[in-house]
Design a protein around this motif. Structure first.
Motif, short mmCIF file in Angstrom:
data_model
loop_
_atom_site.label_atom_id
_atom_site.label_comp_id
_atom_site.label_asym_id
_atom_site.label_seq_id
_atom_site.Cartn_x
_atom_site.Cartn_y
_atom_site.Cartn_z
N TYR A 145 54.98 36.33 2.85
CA TYR A 145 55.08 37.77 2.50
C TYR A 145 54.79 38.70 3.68
O TYR A 145 54.43 39.86 3.49
N GLY A 146 54.92 38.19 4.90
CA GLY A 146 54.65 39.00 6.08
C GLY A 146 53.26 38.73 6.66
O GLY A 146 52.99 39.06 7.81
N ASN A 147 52.37 38.13 5.86
CA ASN A 147 51.02 37.77 6.33
C ASN A 147 51.14 36.68 7.39
O ASN A 147 52.03 35.84 7.32
N LEU A 148 50.20 36.68 8.33
CA LEU A 148 50.31 35.72 9.42
C LEU A 148 49.41 34.51 9.22
O LEU A 148 48.26 34.64 8.79
N CYS A 149 49.94 33.34 9.55
CA CYS A 149 49.12 32.14 9.66
C CYS A 149 48.20 32.32 10.86
O CYS A 149 48.51 33.08 11.78
N ARG A 186 43.23 42.58 -4.53
CA ARG A 186 43.41 42.58 -3.08
C ARG A 186 44.90 42.61 -2.79
O ARG A 186 45.70 42.20 -3.62
N MET A 187 45.24 43.07 -1.61
CA MET A 187 46.65 43.05 -1.19
C MET A 187 46.79 42.27 0.12
O MET A 187 45.82 41.71 0.62
N ASN A 188 48.01 42.26 0.67
CA ASN A 188 48.26 41.56 1.94
C ASN A 188 47.27 42.04 3.00
O ASN A 188 47.13 43.25 3.20
N TRP A 234 56.59 42.31 4.13
CA TRP A 234 57.89 42.09 3.47
C TRP A 234 57.77 42.33 1.96
O TRP A 234 58.60 43.02 1.37
N MET A 235 56.73 41.78 1.35
CA MET A 235 56.50 41.96 -0.08
C MET A 235 55.07 42.45 -0.30
O MET A 235 54.11 41.68 -0.11
N PRO A 236 54.89 43.72 -0.70
CA PRO A 236 53.54 44.15 -1.08
C PRO A 236 53.13 43.32 -2.29
O PRO A 236 53.88 43.21 -3.25
N THR A 237 51.95 42.72 -2.20
CA THR A 237 51.53 41.77 -3.23
C THR A 237 50.11 42.09 -3.67
O THR A 237 49.28 42.44 -2.83
N ILE A 238 49.88 42.00 -4.97
CA ILE A 238 48.50 42.14 -5.45
C ILE A 238 48.00 40.79 -5.94
O ILE A 238 48.76 40.02 -6.54
N VAL A 239 46.74 40.53 -5.66
CA VAL A 239 46.06 39.35 -6.22
C VAL A 239 44.83 39.89 -6.94
O VAL A 239 43.95 40.50 -6.32
#
Ligand code: PLP
Length: 368
Positions: free
Chosen positions: A133-137, A272-274, A285-290
């Motif tokens: 989702y755009g987050n980095l490893c 939480r989000m990205n 790329w994708m705003p995501t909620i957890v």
């Protein structure tokens, strides 16, 4: 009054894309049939700073050829995170190798370096790092692990064009990187992909594989030197890609603007989000909620509420270990805890603020 439909994503296609595509349709034949393809590859190299780029028909194809060029096959193992789309893992199976599914980190949703270390066996050949989702490893740790154990480190950056790890672009840091230009991605050509590397030998091998095994030094016509693949992009698709690459900074900025709009309005909610750790840039790329673990939440109810408000919801990736082709794989606890509490939110260039507000209202109503 009927509500406008809010899609979860839509490409940003303007006059420039139309102009280049029309030109390719009208003129991009015969001697000029590779013109936009070469320009697209050049634009991509310039953007990423890698030595080599090969445009393909998909990210899946780019991954398939890259793994094949590394000689990965039956008896080999490739380590990959459990939270992923099947496309990142399928090429491992195509080649008869075994994906070794390991857990992801709770904050980035990307592969957990400690779990990678624990999963290494004498058969391990590569690590596939997917920037979810755009987050980095954590590329520093993964590069060190790969180096210590003599493994290839592959970056699937299909979701991360524009993400930066301490000054380096996602996709440019591994043995090779792959990108997707599927219609849902930040940069699109409808369907399409890119293979990138700084390794000239690897580039030559993939180039040969990409042309049905015909080496570019082969003077005999129609003579495949080895069994290859056919994963080429078309000149018309590449023309759209050229226009998108001229606009790439604008496309990334649009994704960031939408993410920040959500983030600012979700402050105080139990979610939480990205993440965007220090020294990195997330292209969201994708705003995501957890949703926080101890908070009552039903993904199905949220999806239903979205539906009754003409909003397309999109579920967080299922753990691969839940899918039928991975039957018998053990369940990684963080991955299996995350997916049911998480959802992707709509994001596209021309989504309006009042549409974002509608999404925000439905999300907030889950916690009343
Ligand atoms: C979209 C995506 C793919 C697949 O891309 P295609 O171009 O459809 O093959 C692969 N990996 C990731 C991480 C993706 O998001």
């Amino acid at each position: 009054m009927t509500l406008s439909r809010i899609h979860y994503t839509k490409p940003s296609i303007g006059l420039l894309e139309q102009r280049y595509a029309s030109d390719a349709v009208a003129n991009g034949w015969g001697e000029r049939c590779y013109e936009y393809i070469s320009k697209f590859e050049q634009a991509f190299r310039d953007h990423l700073g890698t030595k080599h780029a090969i445009a393909t028909s998909s990210c899946t194809g780019a991954m398939h050829m890259g793994l094949a060029a590394l000689g990965i096959g039956p008896g080999d193992e490739v380590i990959i995170g459990d939270i992923n789309w099947i496309a990142s893992a399928a090429p491992i199976l195509y080649l008869g190798a075994k994906p070794n599914l390991v857990d992801v980190l709770d904050d980035t949703w990307c592969i957990d370096p400690d779990a990678v270390v624990d999963a290494i066996t004498p058969r391990t050949k590569a690590i596939v790092a997917v920037h979810v989702y755009g987050n980095l490893c954590n590329m520093d740790r993964l590069r060190q692990i790969a180096e210590d154990h003599g493994l290839a480190l592959i970056e699937d950056a299909a979701e991360a064009i524009g993400s930066m790890w301490h000054g380096r672009r996602a996709g440019s840091m591994g043995t090779f990187g792959t990108f997707s230009f599927h219609g849902t991605k930040t940069v699109t050509t409808g369907e399409g992909g890119m293979f990138v590397t700084n390794d000239t030998d690897l580039y030559e091998r993939v180039l040969t594989l990409s042309n049905h095994g015909r080496s570019r030094n082969q003077t005999k016509q129609f003579w495949p030197d080895l069994l290859g693949y056919k994963y080429k992009i078309s000149n018309v698709q590449a023309a759209i890609g050229c226009a998108q690459m001229e606009r790439v900074e604008e496309l990334i900025a649009g994704k960031r603007r939408i993410f920040e709009y959500y983030r600012d309005r979700f402050e105080g909610l139990p979610l939480r989000m990205n993440p965007e750790p220090d020294g990195t840039q997330n292209s969201y790329w994708m705003p995501t909620i957890v949703v926080d673990e101890d908070v009552p939440f039903s993904r199905e109810r949220l999806l239903q509420d979205f539906q009754s408000n003409s909003i397309d919801g999109r579920v967080f990736f299922w753990p691969l270990s839940l899918l039928p082709m991975f039957h018998g794989y053990s369940k990684n606890p963080v991955s299996h805890s995350l997916y049911a509490r998480a959802i992707n939110l709509p994001t596209y260039h021309d989504i309006r603020d009042d549409e974002l507000d509608r999404v925000i209202e439905v999300v907030a109503s889950q916690f009343l």
